[in-house]
Design a protein around this motif. Structure first.
Motif, PDB file in Angstrom:
ATOM      1  N   VAL A   2       0.865  -1.318  -0.124  1.00  0.00           N
ATOM      2  CA  VAL A   2       0.089  -0.334  -0.106  1.00  0.00           C
ATOM      3  C   VAL A   2       0.586   1.422   0.096  1.00  0.00           C
ATOM      4  N   SER A   3       0.760   2.177  -0.954  1.00  0.00           N
ATOM      5  CA  SER A   3       0.620   3.475  -0.592  1.00  0.00           C
ATOM      6  C   SER A   3       0.525   3.885   0.489  1.00  0.00           C
ATOM      7  N   LYS A   4       1.668   4.728   1.099  1.00  0.00           N
ATOM      8  CA  LYS A   4       1.508   5.950   2.368  1.00  0.00           C
ATOM      9  C   LYS A   4       2.426   7.281   2.669  1.00  0.00           C
ATOM     10  N   THR A   5       1.377   7.982   2.818  1.00  0.00           N
ATOM     11  CA  THR A   5       2.278   9.707   2.682  1.00  0.00           C
ATOM     12  C   THR A   5       2.832   9.838   3.897  1.00  0.00           C
ATOM     13  N   VAL A   6       4.019   9.677   4.738  1.00  0.00           N
ATOM     14  CA  VAL A   6       4.143   9.895   6.349  1.00  0.00           C
ATOM     15  C   VAL A   6       4.943  11.097   6.051  1.00  0.00           C
ATOM     16  N   PRO A  11      15.138  18.248  11.077  1.00  0.00           N
ATOM     17  CA  PRO A  11      15.703  18.512  12.369  1.00  0.00           C
ATOM     18  C   PRO A  11      15.690  20.473  11.794  1.00  0.00           C
ATOM     19  N   ALA A  12      16.298  21.243  12.219  1.00  0.00           N
ATOM     20  CA  ALA A  12      16.914  22.180  12.587  1.00  0.00           C
ATOM     21  C   ALA A  12      18.904  21.938  12.014  1.00  0.00           C
ATOM     22  N   GLY A  13      19.361  22.168  11.260  1.00  0.00           N
ATOM     23  CA  GLY A  13      21.102  21.837  11.066  1.00  0.00           C
ATOM     24  C   GLY A  13      21.304  20.609  10.195  1.00  0.00           C
ATOM     25  N   ILE A  14      20.594  19.445  10.205  1.00  0.00           N
ATOM     26  CA  ILE A  14      20.633  19.174   8.782  1.00  0.00           C
ATOM     27  C   ILE A  14      21.279  19.101   7.763  1.00  0.00           C
ATOM     28  N   ASP A  15      22.152  18.382   7.093  1.00  0.00           N
ATOM     29  CA  ASP A  15      22.912  18.429   6.645  1.00  0.00           C
ATOM     30  C   ASP A  15      22.717  17.390   4.976  1.00  0.00           C
ATOM     31  N   ASP A  16      22.768  17.884   4.390  1.00  0.00           N
ATOM     32  CA  ASP A  16      22.417  17.283   2.890  1.00  0.00           C
ATOM     33  C   ASP A  16      23.579  15.703   3.146  1.00  0.00           C
ATOM     34  N   GLY A  17      22.760  14.527   2.886  1.00  0.00           N
ATOM     35  CA  GLY A  17      23.227  13.643   2.813  1.00  0.00           C
ATOM     36  C   GLY A  17      23.072  12.814   4.637  1.00  0.00           C
ATOM     37  N   GLN A  18      22.068  13.112   5.597  1.00  0.00           N
ATOM     38  CA  GLN A  18      22.190  12.669   6.189  1.00  0.00           C
ATOM     39  C   GLN A  18      20.790  11.854   6.688  1.00  0.00           C
ATOM     40  N   THR A  19      20.921  10.792   6.989  1.00  0.00           N
ATOM     41  CA  THR A  19      19.334  10.200   7.760  1.00  0.00           C
ATOM     42  C   THR A  19      18.815  10.927   8.419  1.00  0.00           C
ATOM     43  N   VAL A  20      17.104  10.736   8.052  1.00  0.00           N
ATOM     44  CA  VAL A  20      16.236  10.663   9.175  1.00  0.00           C
ATOM     45  C   VAL A  20      15.447   9.387   9.852  1.00  0.00           C
ATOM     46  N   GLY A  24       9.131   3.209  13.377  1.00  0.00           N
ATOM     47  CA  GLY A  24       7.683   2.271  13.290  1.00  0.00           C
ATOM     48  C   GLY A  24       6.820   2.432  11.654  1.00  0.00           C
ATOM     49  N   GLN A  25       7.306   3.210  10.382  1.00  0.00           N
ATOM     50  CA  GLN A  25       6.604   3.266   9.746  1.00  0.00           C
ATOM     51  C   GLN A  25       6.831   2.887   8.505  1.00  0.00           C
ATOM     52  N   GLY A  26       8.359   1.717   8.374  1.00  0.00           N
ATOM     53  CA  GLY A  26       8.802   0.687   6.922  1.00  0.00           C
ATOM     54  C   GLY A  26       7.993  -0.391   7.173  1.00  0.00           C
ATOM     55  N   ASP A  27       8.456  -1.301   6.436  1.00  0.00           N
ATOM     56  CA  ASP A  27       8.031  -2.492   6.052  1.00  0.00           C
ATOM     57  C   ASP A  27       7.482  -3.596   7.354  1.00  0.00           C
ATOM     58  N   SER A  28       6.437  -4.175   7.250  1.00  0.00           N
ATOM     59  CA  SER A  28       5.904  -4.759   8.392  1.00  0.00           C
ATOM     60  C   SER A  28       7.227  -5.517   8.237  1.00  0.00           C
ATOM     61  N   GLY A  29       6.675  -5.986   9.422  1.00  0.00           N
ATOM     62  CA  GLY A  29       7.820  -6.864  10.701  1.00  0.00           C
ATOM     63  C   GLY A  29       8.041  -8.403   9.362  1.00  0.00           C
ATOM     64  N   ARG A  30       8.944  -9.384  10.419  1.00  0.00           N
ATOM     65  CA  ARG A  30       8.103 -10.815  10.085  1.00  0.00           C
ATOM     66  C   ARG A  30       7.441 -11.738  11.407  1.00  0.00           C
ATOM     67  N   ASN A  31       6.408 -12.712  10.465  1.00  0.00           N
ATOM     68  CA  ASN A  31       5.900 -13.280  11.789  1.00  0.00           C
ATOM     69  C   ASN A  31       4.978 -11.830  12.168  1.00  0.00           C
ATOM     70  N   GLY A  33       5.396  -9.306  13.462  1.00  0.00           N
ATOM     71  CA  GLY A  33       6.041  -8.427  14.280  1.00  0.00           C
ATOM     72  C   GLY A  33       5.838  -6.655  13.686  1.00  0.00           C
ATOM     73  N   PRO A  34       6.515  -5.998  14.793  1.00  0.00           N
ATOM     74  CA  PRO A  34       6.546  -4.631  13.771  1.00  0.00           C
ATOM     75  C   PRO A  34       7.127  -4.661  13.179  1.00  0.00           C
ATOM     76  N   ALA A  35       6.291  -3.039  12.647  1.00  0.00           N
ATOM     77  CA  ALA A  35       7.183  -2.342  11.102  1.00  0.00           C
ATOM     78  C   ALA A  35       8.036  -1.966  11.802  1.00  0.00           C
ATOM     79  N   GLY A  36       9.131  -1.905  10.711  1.00  0.00           N
ATOM     80  CA  GLY A  36      10.842  -0.986  10.317  1.00  0.00           C
ATOM     81  C   GLY A  36      10.834   0.054  10.082  1.00  0.00           C
ATOM     82  N   ASP A  37      11.867   0.897  10.468  1.00  0.00           N
ATOM     83  CA  ASP A  37      11.621   1.848  10.423  1.00  0.00           C
ATOM     84  C   ASP A  37      11.761   3.068   8.948  1.00  0.00           C
ATOM     85  N   LEU A  38      10.746   3.612   9.197  1.00  0.00           N
ATOM     86  CA  LEU A  38      11.687   3.953   7.489  1.00  0.00           C
ATOM     87  C   LEU A  38      12.756   5.458   7.634  1.00  0.00           C
ATOM     88  N   ARG A  39      13.831   4.362   6.566  1.00  0.00           N
ATOM     89  CA  ARG A  39      14.552   5.857   6.957  1.00  0.00           C
ATOM     90  C   ARG A  39      13.972   6.947   5.358  1.00  0.00           C
TER      91      ARG A  39
END
Length: 166
Positions: A2-6, A11-20, A24-31, A33-39
């Motif tokens: 499913v497509s989802k808008t998040v 944060p202030a001060g973030i620089d080019d190439g850094q990751t946030v 809990g907004q990533g893919d569903s967990g195995r079996n 389990g809880p959803a992973g993280d969206l990076r």
């Protein structure tokens, strides 16, 4: 699948190439389990006026010969808006002034609070002057002496020492 808008808070001060990471907004967990993280990897668009160096900001501001020679109050753009700065009398082209705490905020408040802003002034030489303007400038230049030009005086002395018979 499913497509989802998040909504992601950048944060202030973030620089080019850094990751946030968005928990809990990533893919569903195995079996079940809880959803992973969206990076989300951030791409910071270059600014036409400012250049970033870590938490410090640099910019270049053209000033006139008269402003450099006599001193003047100029308006300096910062990431927070405009501030007034007094350019002292006798300022040379390429001189760098520091505006404390006018740079990028430290990411997540770590370390120092904010970087600084550095302002490099460049004296702009007039082009296409009239004959009358040139005559006045020649008259002004003739009224000056070596004491008004410390760098030129020092250079002339070093040049003389280089080519004098020893």
């Amino acid at each position: 699948k499913v497509s989802k808008t998040v909504t992601v808070n950048i944060p202030a001060g973030i620089d080019d190439g850094q990751t946030v990471a968005v928990r809990g907004q990533g893919d569903s967990g195995r079996n079940g389990g809880p959803a992973g993280d969206l990076r989300v990897t951030v791409s910071v668009r270059p600014d036409p006026l400012f250049e970033r160096d870590g938490y410090d900001i640099w910019c270049e501001i053209p000033i006139t010969f008269a402003q450099a020679a006599m001193g003047d109050d100029i308006v300096v753009p910062t990431v927070d808006g405009k501030v007034s700065y007094h350019v002292p009398e006798g300022t040379q082209s390429g001189t760098v002034f520091r505006l404390r705490d006018k740079g990028v905020p430290a990411l997540n408040g770590r370390g120092r609070g904010r970087g600084d802003q550095y302002v490099r002034v460049v004296v702009e030489v007039p082009k296409s002057m009239t004959k009358a303007q040139k005559d006045k400038l020649r008259e002004f230049d003739a009224a000056l002496s070596d004491k008004n030009y410390q760098k030129r005086k020092s250079f002339t002395e070093r040049l003389r020492d280089c080519f004098s018979d020893k």
